[in-house]
Scaffold this motif. Structure first.
Motif, PDB file in Angstrom:
ATOM      1  N   ASP A 207     -69.242  81.859 128.214  1.00 11.22           N
ATOM      2  CA  ASP A 207     -67.807  81.965 127.930  1.00 11.22           C
ATOM      3  C   ASP A 207     -67.199  80.605 127.617  1.00 11.22           C
ATOM      4  N   LYS A 208     -67.584  79.613 128.400  1.00 10.65           N
ATOM      5  CA  LYS A 208     -66.972  78.292 128.192  1.00 10.65           C
ATOM      6  C   LYS A 208     -67.383  77.710 126.840  1.00 10.65           C
ATOM      7  N   ILE A 209     -68.668  77.791 126.519  1.00  9.65           N
ATOM      8  CA  ILE A 209     -69.131  77.210 125.244  1.00  9.65           C
ATOM      9  C   ILE A 209     -68.471  77.932 124.070  1.00  9.65           C
ATOM     10  N   THR A 210     -68.468  79.260 124.122  1.00 10.29           N
ATOM     11  CA  THR A 210     -67.922  79.988 122.968  1.00 10.29           C
ATOM     12  C   THR A 210     -66.402  79.820 122.885  1.00 10.29           C
ATOM     13  N   ARG A 211     -65.761  79.587 124.025  1.00  3.62           N
ATOM     14  CA  ARG A 211     -64.308  79.373 123.980  1.00  3.62           C
ATOM     15  C   ARG A 211     -63.995  77.985 123.396  1.00  3.62           C
TER      16      ARG A 211
ATOM     17  N   ALA B  57     -81.309  78.116 129.376  1.00  4.31           N
ATOM     18  CA  ALA B  57     -81.740  77.773 128.014  1.00  4.31           C
ATOM     19  C   ALA B  57     -81.452  78.937 127.073  1.00  4.31           C
ATOM     20  N   LEU B  58     -81.749  80.152 127.544  1.00  7.33           N
ATOM     21  CA  LEU B  58     -81.515  81.331 126.696  1.00  7.33           C
ATOM     22  C   LEU B  58     -80.019  81.522 126.445  1.00  7.33           C
ATOM     23  N   THR B  59     -79.217  81.229 127.480  1.00 11.00           N
ATOM     24  CA  THR B  59     -77.760  81.347 127.325  1.00 11.00           C
ATOM     25  C   THR B  59     -77.236  80.305 126.335  1.00 11.00           C
TER      26      THR B  59
ATOM     27  N   LYS C 171     -75.787  80.135 118.810  1.00  9.34           N
ATOM     28  CA  LYS C 171     -75.839  81.049 117.658  1.00  9.34           C
ATOM     29  C   LYS C 171     -74.482  81.702 117.445  1.00  9.34           C
ATOM     30  N   ALA C 172     -73.809  82.049 118.545  1.00  9.07           N
ATOM     31  CA  ALA C 172     -72.525  82.738 118.418  1.00  9.07           C
ATOM     32  C   ALA C 172     -71.481  81.859 117.727  1.00  9.07           C
ATOM     33  N   VAL C 173     -71.510  80.550 117.986  1.00 12.91           N
ATOM     34  CA  VAL C 173     -70.504  79.685 117.349  1.00 12.91           C
ATOM     35  C   VAL C 173     -71.011  79.048 116.058  1.00 12.91           C
ATOM     36  N   GLY C 174     -72.280  79.262 115.732  1.00 10.10           N
ATOM     37  CA  GLY C 174     -72.802  78.835 114.428  1.00 10.10           C
ATOM     38  C   GLY C 174     -73.277  77.392 114.338  1.00 10.10           C
TER      39      GLY C 174
END
Lengths: 89, 451
Positions: free
Chosen positions: B47-51, B96-98, B104-107
Motif C-alpha cells: 500500500d505504501k509503495i503504490t500510494r 521480495a515478492l511484494t 510492477k503495479a506502478v510501472g
C-alpha cells in the motif's frame, strides 16, 4: 512560460507554415523565428509563448514530433528552462 | 534572449552524444510498515509503495516530453528490508515478492532495498535476509539487493564477507538459466550511501525523510565529444573542459529533480553527479580515457586519467546543483560500457587494474564476469580487498561480480539492454581460504598519520 521549437532537415516548401499553423491551433504565440537554409538543409529555431496554450504542453510536443515524422524532419519542442539552466549561472 | 549556439549545443548533446537523465529514483521509508505478522507487513508495504509512487512514471514521462530529454529509468528504493523483516518470524522472501508486485503495479523497472547493513555484526533479521537473497533474486525480475559489509568507522565484517562470497555464487547458480542474471542485481558495499539513486545498490537509508526524489545523470558521450574538439590541449585544460561539461550535464539533473519533486509533492533529495555509461556506442567512460590519450583503457596511465576525470566531474557538478549525494563520480562497470568490454576482451584490462581504478573513482568492481569455477572464498576475498580500499580511503566501494556458472575464459554472458555483455575475466586462483575462514572483524583504520 516559453518553449523553443527547433526544426532541422531537408528543405521543402511550407515547413514554416506548417509549424506555425500548429502553434496557432494550440494557441502558442510565436515570439521570434531564426531560420536559414544552407546547402539544402533547413534549420529553424522558433521561440513561442506557451502560457495560454489550450491544451497541455505535452500535447503540443507530441503533435510537433508527429509533424516531424510526416515531413521527415527532426522537430524538437522543449521548455526554455532546460536551456536557461544549462547555459546560465 | 536565448543564444542560437546554446540551443543547438543542448540539442546536439541530447541527440548525438547520448545525454540523458539516467534515473529518477523515489526513496520510500518502510519503517512504518513493520509488523510481527508478515502478511500484514507485506500489505502495508504494498500500500505504501503504490500510494507514494503512483504518479512517478507519469511525471517522469511528462518531464521527458516537456524538456525534450530522455529519462531512461524510473525506479524505487526502500528501507533495507532486513530492518522491516526483523520483527517477523518467517522468511523475508514474501517481502521480495511484494516489492516486485508493487514495482510492477506502478510501472517502474527496478526496485532496490532487499538489503541488510551488517558492517559491525548481524542483528535480528540480517542473516535470514542474507540467506534468502539467492532465492529472492531468482524468483523476482526487478528486485535488487545489496549488503553493506564494512565502513571506515566500523572496519570490515569478515564473517559477512565470507557469507557474501557464498551468496554471490548461489545467486548465480540459481539463475544459471538466465545467464546468472541474479548476481547482476546483487551488490556488496563498503561505506554504502543511503541516498544512492543508482541500481543495483539503491536503498533508502534510515536517516532519510519518509519519501524523497533522487536523480542520477549521465553523459560520458558529451564529455568525450567536448574533449575531442581539443586534441592538443594540455591536461589542465582537459580538466577545465570536463568541469564545464559536467556543470551543464548536472544542471539538467537539478532541473528535472526539482520539477519532479514539485509535481509529486515529495521533497527533493540529491543529484548524483555521475558519469554512468551504457553499452551504446558513444556512451562510454573508457572512451573518455582513450580520448585523453590512452591507446586502450587498462594501459598504464588509466588510473591517473580516471582520477582526473572523476575529480573534475565532481568539481563541475558541485556548483551546478543545490544538493549532492549518492555515489557521485565516474562509474566503471565492465559489461555496461562498450570501451570497457573491448578493453577486457583484448586483454588490456584485468581485474587487478580495475581494482586500482576503483581507488580513485566512484563505486568499485562493477559488472565483472568471472569464471564459473571461482570459489566462494575467492569471491569473498575479492569483496574484502575492495572493501579495504573503500574503508581506508573513506569512500564507497562495491563489488558486483557475476560467476559465469559452467563457463570459462574466452566465453561471455550477454544480458542485453543496459546491463550489456561481459567477457569472462581471469581471476588469480591462489587460495585465500585460510584468511577468509578466520572470520571476525577487520578493525577500523586510523584516520590520522595518512600515508
Amino acid at each position: 512560460m516559453r518553449a523553443v521549437i527547433t526544426v532541422i532537415g531537408k528543405d521543402t516548401v511550407g515547413i514554416l507554415a506548417k509549424v506555425s499553423g500548429i502553434c496557432a491551433e494550440y494557441n502558442a504565440n510565436v515570439i521570434e523565428v531564426t531560420q536559414s537554409v544552407l546547402q539544402d538543409v533547413f534549420a529553424m529555431i522558433m521561440l513561442v509563448d506557451i502560457s495560454k496554450l489550450n491544451t497541455g504542453f505535452t500535447a503540443l510536443s507530441d503533435r510537433m514530433s508527429e509533424l516531424g515524422k510526416e515531413l521527415g524532419l527532426s522537430i524538437h519542442t522543449m521548455h526554455e528552462d532546460i536551456f536557461n539552466s544549462m547555459h546560465r549561472i | 534572449m536565448l543564444n542560437v549556439y546554446d540551443i543547438l549545443e543542448t540539442i546536439r548533446m541530447i541527440q548525438d552524444e547520448c545525454l540523458d537523465i539516467r534515473t529518477i529514483t523515489m526513496g520510500i521509508s518502510l519503517l512504518d510498515c513493520i509488523d510481527s505478522d508478515i502478511d500484514k507487513a507485506c500489505d502495508k508495504v504494498y500500500d505504501k509503495i503504490t500510494r507514494c509512487a503512483k504518479d512517478l512514471v507519469k511525471v517522469g514521462e511528462d518531464l521527458e516530453k516537456e524538456y525534450g530529454i530522455p529519462i531512461i529509468n524510473k525506479r524505487l528504493s526502500v528501507t533495507p528490508i532486513a530492518l522491516v523483516s526483523a520483527a517477523c518470524k518467517s522468511s523475508p522472501i514474501k517481502f521480495a515478492l511484494t516489492m516486485e508486485k508493487a514495482a510492477k503495479a506502478v510501472g517502474v523497472n527496478l526496485i532496490g532495498g532487499y538489503s541488510a547493513l551488517v558492517q559491525k555484526g548481524f542483528s535480528a533479521g540480517d542473516l535470514e535476509l542474507i540467506n534468502s537473497i539467492p532465492e529472492a533474486l531468482a524468483l523476482t525480475s526487478n528486485v535488487c539487493s545489496s549488503v553493506n559489509i564494512g565502513s571506515t568507522k566500523t572496519g570490515i565484517n569478515l564473517d559477512a564477507c565470507k557469507i557474501m562470497g557464498r551468496i554471490v555464487r548461489e545467486t548465480a547458480e540459481k539463475t544459471v538459466d538466465n545467464n546468472c542474471f541474479g548476481a547482476a542485481k546483487l551488490v556488496v558495499f563498503c561505506n554504502a550511501p543511503d541516498d544512492n539513486p543508482f541500481m543495483a545498490g539503491a536503498f533508502h537509508g534510515v536517516g532519510q525523510p519518509d519519501c524523497i526524489i533522487n536523480v542520477g545523470v549521465s553523459g560520458p558521450g558529451v564529455v568525450r565529444a567536448a574533449l575531442s574538439k581539443y586534441p592538443d590541449a594540455d591536461i589542465t585544460e582537459i580538466a577545465d573542459i570536463i568541469k564545464k561539461t559536467s556543470y551543464k550535464i548536472t544542471r539538467v539533473g537539478q532541473l528535472v529533480g526539482v520539477k519532479a519533486s514539485e509535481r509529486l509533492g515529495v521533497p527533493f533529495g540529491i543529484v548524483d553527479l555521475s558519469l554512468a555509461p551504457t553499452p551504446a556506442v558513444g556512451d562510454s567512460v573508457a572512451h573518455i580515457l582513450e580520448e585523453i590519450g590512452l591507446e586502450k583503457c587498462g594501459a598504464p596511465g588509466t588510473t591517473a586519467t580516471l582520477a582526473l576525470l572523476n575529480d573534475a566531474v565532481k568539481k563541475g557538478g558541485v556548483m551546478a546543483c543545490s544538493r549532492i549525494g549518492g555515489l557521485s563520480g565516474a562509474f566503471i562497470p565492465v559489461s555496461e560500457d562498450a570501451g570497457m568490454i573491448d578493453a577486457a576482451k583484448s586483454g588490456s584490462l584485468c581485474i587487478e587494474k580495475l581494482e586500482a581504478m576503483t581507488a580513485v573513482c566512484s563505486v568499485g568492481l562493477d559488472m565483472i564476469v568471472v569464471p564459473g569455477d571461482t570459489s566462494a572464498d575467492t569471491i569473498a576475498a575479492i569483496i574484502a580487498d575492495e572493501a579495504a580500499i573503500g574503508m581506508v580511503n573513506s569512500k564507497t566501494t562495491a563489488v558486483r561480480i557475476i560467476p559465469a556458472i559452467g563457463k570459462g575464459i574466452g566465453e561471455e554472458l550477454d544480458w542485453g539492454g543496459l546491463f550489456g555483455c561481459g567477457p569472462v575475466m581471469k581471476v588469480n586462483t591462489n587460495s585465500p581460504s585460510k584468511f577468509i575462514n578466520r572470520g571476525g572483524q577487520i578493525p577500523a583504520p586510523l584516520q590520522s598519520l595518512k600515508n
